[in-house]
Structures are given as C-alpha cells and as structure tokens.
Enzyme design. Structure first.
Site, PDB file in Angstrom:
ATOM      1  N   LYS A 299       0.810  -1.218   0.000  1.00  0.00           N
ATOM      2  CA  LYS A 299       0.000   0.000   0.000  1.00  0.00           C
ATOM      3  C   LYS A 299       0.846   1.273   0.000  1.00  0.00           C
ATOM      4  O   LYS A 299       2.060   1.226   0.235  1.00  0.00           O
ATOM      5  CB  LYS A 299      -0.941  -0.034   1.220  1.00  0.00           C
ATOM      6  CG  LYS A 299      -1.961  -1.188   1.174  1.00  0.00           C
ATOM      7  CD  LYS A 299      -2.982  -1.028   2.295  1.00  0.00           C
ATOM      8  CE  LYS A 299      -3.917  -2.226   2.379  1.00  0.00           C
ATOM      9  NZ  LYS A 299      -4.931  -2.036   3.452  1.00  0.00           N
TER      10      LYS A 299
ATOM     11  N   TYR B  52     -12.611  -2.683  -3.020  1.00  0.00           N
ATOM     12  CA  TYR B  52     -13.160  -2.618  -1.671  1.00  0.00           C
ATOM     13  C   TYR B  52     -14.687  -2.523  -1.648  1.00  0.00           C
ATOM     14  O   TYR B  52     -15.261  -1.996  -0.682  1.00  0.00           O
ATOM     15  CB  TYR B  52     -12.542  -1.428  -0.932  1.00  0.00           C
ATOM     16  CG  TYR B  52     -11.095  -1.648  -0.507  1.00  0.00           C
ATOM     17  CD1 TYR B  52     -10.725  -2.795   0.203  1.00  0.00           C
ATOM     18  CD2 TYR B  52     -10.109  -0.712  -0.792  1.00  0.00           C
ATOM     19  CE1 TYR B  52      -9.410  -2.996   0.606  1.00  0.00           C
ATOM     20  CE2 TYR B  52      -8.792  -0.905  -0.384  1.00  0.00           C
ATOM     21  CZ  TYR B  52      -8.450  -2.052   0.311  1.00  0.00           C
ATOM     22  OH  TYR B  52      -7.149  -2.247   0.730  1.00  0.00           O
TER      23      TYR B  52
ATOM     24  N   PHE C  78     -15.203   3.237   7.914  1.00  0.00           N
ATOM     25  CA  PHE C  78     -13.830   3.519   7.488  1.00  0.00           C
ATOM     26  C   PHE C  78     -13.672   3.559   5.966  1.00  0.00           C
ATOM     27  O   PHE C  78     -12.566   3.736   5.456  1.00  0.00           O
ATOM     28  CB  PHE C  78     -12.874   2.486   8.088  1.00  0.00           C
ATOM     29  CG  PHE C  78     -13.201   1.049   7.741  1.00  0.00           C
ATOM     30  CD1 PHE C  78     -12.807   0.487   6.539  1.00  0.00           C
ATOM     31  CD2 PHE C  78     -13.922   0.260   8.638  1.00  0.00           C
ATOM     32  CE1 PHE C  78     -13.100  -0.831   6.224  1.00  0.00           C
ATOM     33  CE2 PHE C  78     -14.228  -1.069   8.324  1.00  0.00           C
ATOM     34  CZ  PHE C  78     -13.819  -1.601   7.109  1.00  0.00           C
TER      35      PHE C  78
ATOM     36  N   ARG D  29      -1.828 -14.734   4.120  1.00  0.00           N
ATOM     37  CA  ARG D  29      -2.612 -14.102   5.193  1.00  0.00           C
ATOM     38  C   ARG D  29      -1.933 -14.277   6.550  1.00  0.00           C
ATOM     39  O   ARG D  29      -1.892 -13.372   7.366  1.00  0.00           O
ATOM     40  CB  ARG D  29      -4.031 -14.699   5.242  1.00  0.00           C
ATOM     41  CG  ARG D  29      -4.898 -14.323   4.060  1.00  0.00           C
ATOM     42  CD  ARG D  29      -5.351 -12.877   4.085  1.00  0.00           C
ATOM     43  NE  ARG D  29      -6.335 -12.625   5.117  1.00  0.00           N
ATOM     44  CZ  ARG D  29      -7.037 -11.496   5.223  1.00  0.00           C
ATOM     45  NH1 ARG D  29      -6.849 -10.504   4.346  1.00  0.00           N
ATOM     46  NH2 ARG D  29      -7.907 -11.338   6.177  1.00  0.00           N
TER      47      ARG D  29
ATOM     48  N   THR E  23      -5.579  -7.621  10.633  1.00  0.00           N
ATOM     49  CA  THR E  23      -5.796  -6.300  10.014  1.00  0.00           C
ATOM     50  C   THR E  23      -5.237  -5.161  10.856  1.00  0.00           C
ATOM     51  O   THR E  23      -4.659  -4.223  10.328  1.00  0.00           O
ATOM     52  CB  THR E  23      -7.315  -6.065   9.809  1.00  0.00           C
ATOM     53  OG1 THR E  23      -7.822  -7.193   9.096  1.00  0.00           O
ATOM     54  CG2 THR E  23      -7.586  -4.803   9.015  1.00  0.00           C
TER      55      THR E  23
ATOM     56  N   ARG F 109       2.419  -6.882   9.009  1.00  0.00           N
ATOM     57  CA  ARG F 109       1.714  -5.772   9.663  1.00  0.00           C
ATOM     58  C   ARG F 109       2.229  -5.552  11.075  1.00  0.00           C
ATOM     59  O   ARG F 109       2.286  -4.422  11.558  1.00  0.00           O
ATOM     60  CB  ARG F 109       0.200  -6.045   9.671  1.00  0.00           C
ATOM     61  CG  ARG F 109      -0.437  -5.856   8.296  1.00  0.00           C
ATOM     62  CD  ARG F 109      -1.843  -6.404   8.276  1.00  0.00           C
ATOM     63  NE  ARG F 109      -2.562  -6.099   7.045  1.00  0.00           N
ATOM     64  CZ  ARG F 109      -3.722  -6.651   6.727  1.00  0.00           C
ATOM     65  NH1 ARG F 109      -4.301  -7.519   7.533  1.00  0.00           N
ATOM     66  NH2 ARG F 109      -4.316  -6.335   5.600  1.00  0.00           N
TER      67      ARG F 109
ATOM     68  N   ASN G  83      -2.576   0.412   7.231  1.00  0.00           N
ATOM     69  CA  ASN G  83      -1.739  -0.788   7.262  1.00  0.00           C
ATOM     70  C   ASN G  83      -1.054  -0.952   5.904  1.00  0.00           C
ATOM     71  O   ASN G  83      -1.503  -0.419   4.905  1.00  0.00           O
ATOM     72  CB  ASN G  83      -2.531  -2.021   7.741  1.00  0.00           C
ATOM     73  CG  ASN G  83      -3.590  -2.487   6.757  1.00  0.00           C
ATOM     74  OD1 ASN G  83      -3.600  -2.120   5.598  1.00  0.00           O
ATOM     75  ND2 ASN G  83      -4.512  -3.304   7.232  1.00  0.00           N
TER      76      ASN G  83
ATOM     77  N   HIS H 213      -2.150  -5.464   1.714  1.00  0.00           N
ATOM     78  CA  HIS H 213      -3.424  -6.170   1.566  1.00  0.00           C
ATOM     79  C   HIS H 213      -3.133  -7.519   0.928  1.00  0.00           C
ATOM     80  O   HIS H 213      -2.243  -7.631   0.095  1.00  0.00           O
ATOM     81  CB  HIS H 213      -4.365  -5.379   0.642  1.00  0.00           C
ATOM     82  CG  HIS H 213      -5.545  -6.175   0.176  1.00  0.00           C
ATOM     83  ND1 HIS H 213      -6.699  -6.288   0.926  1.00  0.00           N
ATOM     84  CD2 HIS H 213      -5.750  -6.922  -0.933  1.00  0.00           C
ATOM     85  CE1 HIS H 213      -7.555  -7.079   0.277  1.00  0.00           C
ATOM     86  NE2 HIS H 213      -7.006  -7.461  -0.857  1.00  0.00           N
TER      87      HIS H 213
ATOM     88  N   GLU I 158     -10.095 -10.436  -7.225  1.00  0.00           N
ATOM     89  CA  GLU I 158      -9.156  -9.316  -7.100  1.00  0.00           C
ATOM     90  C   GLU I 158      -8.051  -9.370  -8.156  1.00  0.00           C
ATOM     91  O   GLU I 158      -7.639  -8.324  -8.669  1.00  0.00           O
ATOM     92  CB  GLU I 158      -8.559  -9.309  -5.687  1.00  0.00           C
ATOM     93  CG  GLU I 158      -9.604  -8.982  -4.623  1.00  0.00           C
ATOM     94  CD  GLU I 158      -9.099  -9.125  -3.193  1.00  0.00           C
ATOM     95  OE1 GLU I 158      -7.890  -9.409  -2.990  1.00  0.00           O
ATOM     96  OE2 GLU I 158      -9.908  -8.957  -2.259  1.00  0.00           O
TER      97      GLU I 158
HETATM   98  P1  CMP Z   1      -7.235  -4.602   3.853  1.00  0.00           P
HETATM   99  O1  CMP Z   1      -6.738  -5.973   4.109  1.00  0.00           O
HETATM  100  O2  CMP Z   1      -6.671  -3.865   2.708  1.00  0.00           O
HETATM  101  O3  CMP Z   1      -8.817  -4.698   3.637  1.00  0.00           O
HETATM  102  C1  CMP Z   1      -9.701  -3.695   4.010  1.00  0.00           C
HETATM  103  C2  CMP Z   1      -9.044  -2.573   4.743  1.00  0.00           C
HETATM  104  O4  CMP Z   1      -9.914  -1.751   5.461  1.00  0.00           O
HETATM  105  C3  CMP Z   1      -8.100  -3.131   5.785  1.00  0.00           C
HETATM  106  O5  CMP Z   1      -7.010  -3.712   5.162  1.00  0.00           O
HETATM  107  C4  CMP Z   1      -7.850  -1.896   6.639  1.00  0.00           C
HETATM  108  O6  CMP Z   1      -6.846  -1.088   6.086  1.00  0.00           O
HETATM  109  C5  CMP Z   1      -9.203  -1.204   6.528  1.00  0.00           C
HETATM  110  N1  CMP Z   1      -9.958  -1.450   7.740  1.00  0.00           N
HETATM  111  C6  CMP Z   1     -10.541  -2.567   8.111  1.00  0.00           C
HETATM  112  N2  CMP Z   1     -11.180  -2.414   9.283  1.00  0.00           N
HETATM  113  C7  CMP Z   1     -11.000  -1.144   9.634  1.00  0.00           C
HETATM  114  C8  CMP Z   1     -11.417  -0.378  10.747  1.00  0.00           C
HETATM  115  N3  CMP Z   1     -12.158  -0.904  11.722  1.00  0.00           N
HETATM  116  N4  CMP Z   1     -11.029   0.894  10.772  1.00  0.00           N
HETATM  117  C9  CMP Z   1     -10.289   1.427   9.776  1.00  0.00           C
HETATM  118  N5  CMP Z   1      -9.881   0.732   8.693  1.00  0.00           N
HETATM  119  C10 CMP Z   1     -10.220  -0.542   8.635  1.00  0.00           C
END
Ligand code: CMP
Length: 150
Positions: A12, A52, A60, A88, A94, A105, A115, A118, A129
């Site tokens: 990212k 997304y 968020f 994963r 996450t 992470r 973060n 992904h 995806e």
């Molecule tokens: P990612 O694995 O890219 O998939 C969805 C993204 O949403 C996740 O990583 C986070 O960056 C973001 N995300 C998921 N949950 C939250 C949350 N509770 N608050 C803020 N961002 C979130």
C-alpha cells in the site's frame, strides 16, 4: 499438500513512500512464494471502489479509498502451495497493533487504516481481485530454481 494457489497482494501507499517495497516482497520470496505478476500504479478511485466494494458504507470506507489512492501501490500476484492462507498468516491481523511481531503488519506499522499490505482472504476473493488488476497474459508461469527444496 493443499495445491498451488495464486493470491493478490497490494503493497500500500504507506509502504511505498516509506521505502518498504523491497522488504515486503523479499519476505514473500524468501518464504518460497513465487511472484508471477507485478506492477506499480497510482490506483484510480474506480479500481479502489471495485477492490473494496464489500466495505462500501462502513465507517472507514472513505478513509480507506482516500488512503489507497493517495500514492502509488505495488500490486503482485504470488503463487505457491496453499498461498492464500500462507500469505494471510504472514501479513497478520488487520490491526497492526494486534498483529504479532514477525508478521508484516506486526513489524512495520501501527495504523489500521494505513496498514501496509493487503492480501486476498479467500479463493473467491483472490480470483476476483486478481482480475481487477491483471489480464491473464500479464501473469508468468516459470519454475523457481529452488522449487524442489521448498
Ligand atoms: P485490507 O486488508 O486492505 O482490507 C480492508 C481494509 O480496510 C483493511 O485492510 C484496513 O486497512 C481497513 N480497515 C478494516 N477495518 C478497519 C477499521 N475498523 N477501521 C479502519 N480501517 C479498517
């Protein structure tokens, strides 16, 4: 043996601007995963919304779309035995505050919204995806020289 799978990873914007692209990709390579597709792009809002779509409406969502489109990303397809699950596990939960040391992470950040990586969470997500970002002919089939030892 679970079978060979392909999964999508996105290094990212935060990782790109912090100079962590090489470190992240190198962890995946060292594990024995094979990079079969790789590109850098500034993600368009349209692609971000497609990626997304399941998060649309969540609190968020706007932050997430703004972040992923804020600077270039590096998008890869990695292949290997049980690759979806393995990647994963390597990236960790996450929320980077909860992600254990040793996970990507866990080792490189504090922010859940920002973060640094992904990865697809299931076979269905991976198939969906990968198609958003790669045409079939952009993916490469080859053997790693160390394949017999992994
Ligand atoms: P990612 O694995 O890219 O998939 C969805 C993204 O949403 C996740 O990583 C986070 O960056 C973001 N995300 C998921 N949950 C939250 C949350 N509770 N608050 C803020 N961002 C979130």
């Amino acid at each position: 043996m679970m079978g060979i799978e392909r999964t999508l990873i996105i290094v990212k914007p935060g990782a790109v601007v912090r100079g962590l692209v090489g470190e992240v990709l190198s962890r995946l390579e060292r594990k024995g995963l094979k990079i079969v597709g790789l590109k850098m792009m500034k993600m368009t809002r349209e692609k971000a919304e497609e990626l997304y779509s399941v998060h649309k409406g969540k609190h968020f969502y706007e932050e997430l779309i703004n972040y992923i489109t804020s600077a270039p990303v590096v998008i890869g397809v990695v292949e290997g035995d049980d690759a979806i699950h393995v990647v994963r596990r390597m990236i960790g939960p996450t929320n980077p505050k909860e992600a254990p040391p040793g996970t990507i992470r866990g080792d490189y950040g504090l922010s859940i919204t920002q973060n640094i990586i992904h990865a697809s969470d299931s076979k269905e997500s991976a198939d969906r995806e990968i198609k958003i970002f790669f045409d079939e002919e952009e993916l490469c089939s080859y053997s790693r020289a160390d394949e017999l030892w992994l």
